[in-house]
Each structure stands twice: as structure tokens, then as C-alpha cells.
Motif scaffolding. Sequence first.
Motif, short mmCIF file in Angstrom:
data_model
loop_
_atom_site.label_atom_id
_atom_site.label_comp_id
_atom_site.label_asym_id
_atom_site.label_seq_id
_atom_site.Cartn_x
_atom_site.Cartn_y
_atom_site.Cartn_z
N THR A 156 11.39 -3.87 -2.81
CA THR A 156 11.29 -2.65 -2.76
C THR A 156 12.51 -1.70 -2.84
N GLU A 157 13.31 -2.07 -2.54
CA GLU A 157 14.75 -1.24 -2.59
C GLU A 157 15.19 -1.27 -4.27
N SER A 160 11.53 0.79 -6.20
CA SER A 160 11.05 1.69 -5.86
C SER A 160 11.73 3.03 -6.38
N PRO A 161 12.93 3.07 -6.21
CA PRO A 161 13.33 4.59 -6.67
C PRO A 161 13.10 4.86 -8.29
N HIS A 173 5.84 -0.32 -0.44
CA HIS A 173 6.43 -1.58 -0.36
C HIS A 173 6.16 -2.17 -1.72
#
Length: 296
Positions: A156-157, A160-161, A173
Motif C-alpha cells: 500500500t505505502e 498507493s501515492p 489497500h
Amino acid sequence: MNTTQPELMYLDFAVMMQLSELSSGLQTYLDKETAEEMSRKVTASLQQLYPALSDAGVVFVGAGYQVAQIMRPKFPIYHEMTEVSKINFRPNNFEPSIVTITAKDGEFSVNAFNKDTQSPDPLYIFPALLVLPKNEANQALADNIEQTISQEGIVTEVLSPMIESALQCKIAHMHMITLSDISSFYATQLIQINLEPLWEVMKHIIFDMGSTFQVLGSGHLVLWNGQEVVFIVPAKDIYTEIFGGGENDYVFYKQTLKRLKLLLTDHGIQFSEFVSHDAKFFLTTQTLESSLNYIK
């Protein structure tokens, strides 16, 4: 002297994206730059989790698909990815690399990669394929990935951005999973809404397991004859004799049949309808063989 020819082995996996809110009209094709960056980050995350993967090849499709387009007879998206891998990876001279497949002007050159499901959905699958020289160590590694990636592969980290910026969506997620995980997830969904017999039909179709006959809880008779699904349904004039109830019950029965047909359409599965005027057929326990004979 016996010589063993080198071979390659494959592991079907993916990145599953769960949206925090539905996004109407979401287009999940990634441009070339974003897709290549995503494929690099996915590969790096895999190698961080499984350091022995440093000598692996990866094929990645820069598009997110609904589960229904992934779960189709013989998995056409993954079949085409394997075909692409055969062009780029040679068992006699294997060189690890990342192959990223993207659309040009909103369309893939291989039709299986083009999206044909448009309704808003909270889940999207970005398909990927892991390519490895076939040996005992890599087989053990692949088995380990199959068993652990759905718990360990949270990205996710990492992703995602970039994906939120590219697709203008809100992501809850993202994690890596195998195709087996996707299949289990889909089966669980159907079973939870009391459609386990329908999953038995879908399983036989998607995994090419041969013909099957199932009776759904709704009373619908569903036959997979190896080529298409045949819904064996009663004519309106004998419905009450079989199921009881009245006009509203018959309308509900037909509405349920329509939803079943739409579901099969989403999965690219052919179907037809066989209308019977024989109430005795429905009131007698049927088998795969008797159903096949009945519709001849």
C-alpha cells in the motif's frame, strides 16, 4: 549420455487494489511510464520479501481488471502473459528482466488484455507473472510464495501515492496475491451468498474440469456440457406445479435467472436456455447423465 534440457516455470500472481470509495467511470489503464514504475516497484518488493528471486523474470500488465475478467475459462489474461514470456525468456539462455505490457491509445494489441467490464467495483487486479528456471530450489521458493505472499506482500505505502495520482482514485489497500488466492477469494464470495453449487459450475468451466450438473438453492437447474451452460427451466404454465407459489414467485424466479445470465456474461461464459414443459423432470432427482440426455 542423458542430458536434461533446461525448462522454465511460472507463478501467476497479481497486485490487488481495494478502493476506499467507488469511482464511477474509473479507467485503470496505466500509461507506459507509470506501468513501468509500478512493475519495478512490485519486483523490488518481491525481491525484498524473497531475496532468492534476484534471478527471476517478471511480466506485468499495466491495467487493473475486475475479478470477473480474471476468472474466465482457462484464464485468458494469464495465458497470453505466458505466451509473451516465451518470447522474452529462453530456458537455454535465461536472463532476468521485467517485461511491462501497456495499452497504446487506450487499446492493447492482444484482445485478452482489453477491459470489457465497466461497472464500478471496489477491487481491481493488476496481473503479473513470475518466470524462473525450473529446479528444486525455485520450486520450493514458488511454493513458499504461494503460501505466504497474501499475508506478507502488502504494498500500500509503496504503490498507493503513485496509483492514486495516475488514476485519480482513493485507495484503501494494495497487496500482492497469487492467482490461487484470487480463485479462493471468488469462491468464498459465492459460498457466502449461498451460491456454492454455482461455484461448482464455475470451477468446472474455468479450470476445464469437464461437464457438471448442479441445482441451485433458487431451484434453477444448471448444466455445463463442456461447451456452454444450459439453464433448464420450466415453462410458465408448469411453474406452480413444480415450485408452488404464484405469479410474484415466478417473476422472482425469472429475475434470478437474468442475474445468473449477467454473471456468466461478465465471466465470458456462453449459455443458452432450454425450456421444458415436463413437470415430472423437475420433480425427479436428476443427474449429469440424465440432464445431458434430456436436452439432446
